[in-house]
Design a protein around this motif. Sequence first.
Motif, mmCIF file in Angstrom:
data_model
loop_
_atom_site.group_PDB
_atom_site.id
_atom_site.type_symbol
_atom_site.label_atom_id
_atom_site.label_comp_id
_atom_site.label_asym_id
_atom_site.label_seq_id
_atom_site.Cartn_x
_atom_site.Cartn_y
_atom_site.Cartn_z
ATOM 1 N N GLN A 282 -40.701 77.527 109.205
ATOM 2 C CA GLN A 282 -40.256 78.055 107.917
ATOM 3 C C GLN A 282 -41.327 78.937 107.300
ATOM 4 O O GLN A 282 -41.031 80.005 106.742
ATOM 5 C CB GLN A 282 -39.916 76.899 106.980
ATOM 6 C CG GLN A 282 -38.818 75.966 107.500
ATOM 7 C CD GLN A 282 -38.604 74.775 106.596
ATOM 8 O OE1 GLN A 282 -39.192 74.676 105.514
ATOM 9 N NE2 GLN A 282 -37.777 73.834 107.048
ATOM 10 N N GLN A 283 -42.580 78.489 107.399
ATOM 11 C CA GLN A 283 -43.671 79.276 106.844
ATOM 12 C C GLN A 283 -43.814 80.615 107.565
ATOM 13 O O GLN A 283 -44.056 81.647 106.940
ATOM 14 C CB GLN A 283 -44.966 78.475 106.929
ATOM 15 C CG GLN A 283 -46.131 79.118 106.198
ATOM 16 C CD GLN A 283 -47.358 78.226 106.220
ATOM 17 O OE1 GLN A 283 -48.301 78.491 106.955
ATOM 18 N NE2 GLN A 283 -47.340 77.172 105.423
ATOM 19 N N VAL A 284 -43.682 80.583 108.886
ATOM 20 C CA VAL A 284 -43.762 81.828 109.664
ATOM 21 C C VAL A 284 -42.663 82.784 109.246
ATOM 22 O O VAL A 284 -42.898 83.994 109.080
ATOM 23 C CB VAL A 284 -43.678 81.516 111.172
ATOM 24 C CG1 VAL A 284 -43.529 82.800 111.977
ATOM 25 C CG2 VAL A 284 -44.924 80.754 111.623
ATOM 26 N N GLU A 285 -41.452 82.275 109.045
ATOM 27 C CA GLU A 285 -40.331 83.136 108.640
ATOM 28 C C GLU A 285 -40.564 83.743 107.262
ATOM 29 O O GLU A 285 -40.259 84.912 107.033
ATOM 30 C CB GLU A 285 -39.035 82.328 108.649
ATOM 31 C CG GLU A 285 -38.589 81.897 110.046
ATOM 32 C CD GLU A 285 -37.370 80.997 110.006
ATOM 33 O OE1 GLU A 285 -36.894 80.717 108.878
ATOM 34 O OE2 GLU A 285 -36.893 80.587 111.081
ATOM 35 N N ILE A 286 -41.103 82.941 106.337
ATOM 36 C CA ILE A 286 -41.351 83.453 104.983
ATOM 37 C C ILE A 286 -42.376 84.578 105.004
ATOM 38 O O ILE A 286 -42.185 85.641 104.393
ATOM 39 C CB ILE A 286 -41.815 82.304 104.072
ATOM 40 C CG1 ILE A 286 -40.673 81.315 103.832
ATOM 41 C CG2 ILE A 286 -42.329 82.852 102.739
ATOM 42 C CD1 ILE A 286 -41.085 80.088 103.035
ATOM 43 N N LEU A 287 -43.470 84.372 105.724
ATOM 44 C CA LEU A 287 -44.538 85.376 105.733
ATOM 45 C C LEU A 287 -44.193 86.576 106.600
ATOM 46 O O LEU A 287 -44.657 87.690 106.337
ATOM 47 C CB LEU A 287 -45.837 84.739 106.214
ATOM 48 C CG LEU A 287 -46.380 83.602 105.338
ATOM 49 C CD1 LEU A 287 -47.648 83.029 105.959
ATOM 50 C CD2 LEU A 287 -46.659 84.090 103.921
#
Length: 421
Positions: free
Chosen positions: A305-310
């Motif tokens: 999820q963090q990778v997708e957000i950034l």
Amino acid sequence: MKIKRFVAADMRQAMREVREEQGPEAVILSTRRMEDGIEVIAAIDYDEALMREASRHGATAAETPPADKDDTAPRQVHVAAAGPVARTPRRSAAPPVAVAVEPPGMRPLMERAAQDTAQLRSELGSMREMLEMQLSSLAWNDLERRQPLRARVLREMTRLGIEADVARALVDELPDPINAEQARYLPLGMLSRHLAVSGRGLSGDDRGVTALVGPTGVGKTTTIAKLAARAVMRHGADQVALVSTDHYRIGAAAQLEHYGRLLGVRVYPAYDAESLRKVLEMLRSRHTVLIDTAGVAGSDPRLNQQVEILADASDLRACLVLAANAQSQSLDDAVRAYLPLKPHACILTKLDEAPNLGGALSVLIRHRLPLDYTTDGQRVPEDIATADARVLVCRAAQSLKSHVPDDGLMAERFGLAVASA
């Protein structure tokens, strides 16, 4: 012939004890895996003819039956009792059913065969480990004889804590031949040359949006405060903004807000990719924007999820934060976990808590990850510095307190690689 029994935690330790006590001429008579480790029977002054004669007499005695054995005794036959038979009418008698009769004693034989197979596999594994150790020792001794200066460099790399694969790669680049003076100073020079630094932070070169990512507990929030303080001193508080995407840890946003108030810098929350995009669009005129993210382990599903957000944020520079006091394997796992984010650089924290910097340097060199900054304390903003490869390598050498590694360790780390080269 002198025979002695050795018991150790593993085969490598057992062989080391045999070599230290009985010398290189010792002969391994047998190995056996036990509950508390490995048993090795070794001998010196080995007489092969005597052992062969003893084995022959032992086999003859085993084949001769005892004199008082009664071969005429009747054999015992075990018959399994049958259960009650169900009665059926004669006119509808069921067809005969085939019953599998297991020969008496078949189960103990199968269990014994399984035990023998397991023991054989264990002994073969021990023998293979023993042969690998002996081959490694021979290969390392041969390298020290043929290329003593290269062996000296490998020993120095090991003393610095550099991982074996990185040390081998660096030594392979050595000129041929080298002299004693080069063997003394080249290890530090090679480490400095292969440790990439970005030069970020020099002459105010810190413009843009930077997101600090990494595992929990590596000091991302404190590092952001240090970077923000440096930017405020150079460009003013109105040119600096902080963004928080860490909404998992209790008090994470409050800690960043506290730093923001001390620096006179506003903190903006972002809950998902869309809100982060809007916040960054609003802050596009600021000189320095720093994003604090949640600490996520490589096995945590939130990492995706963090990778997708950034990843949806344009012109964002991801910087991986690693703690220098972590084990080398943990550092390597963290780098591999964050590779999908394609980090541009790294910040190495907690240098003051690391007894050995060799593991961290190995990971940075192995993954060719440029270094932005290093931190060595909690003070804001004093305990942060622009990365300098020579300073970092010299610090690694000065803080080292370990002794010169012995031949057993060197053979274990490099022997097989030398033999297969």
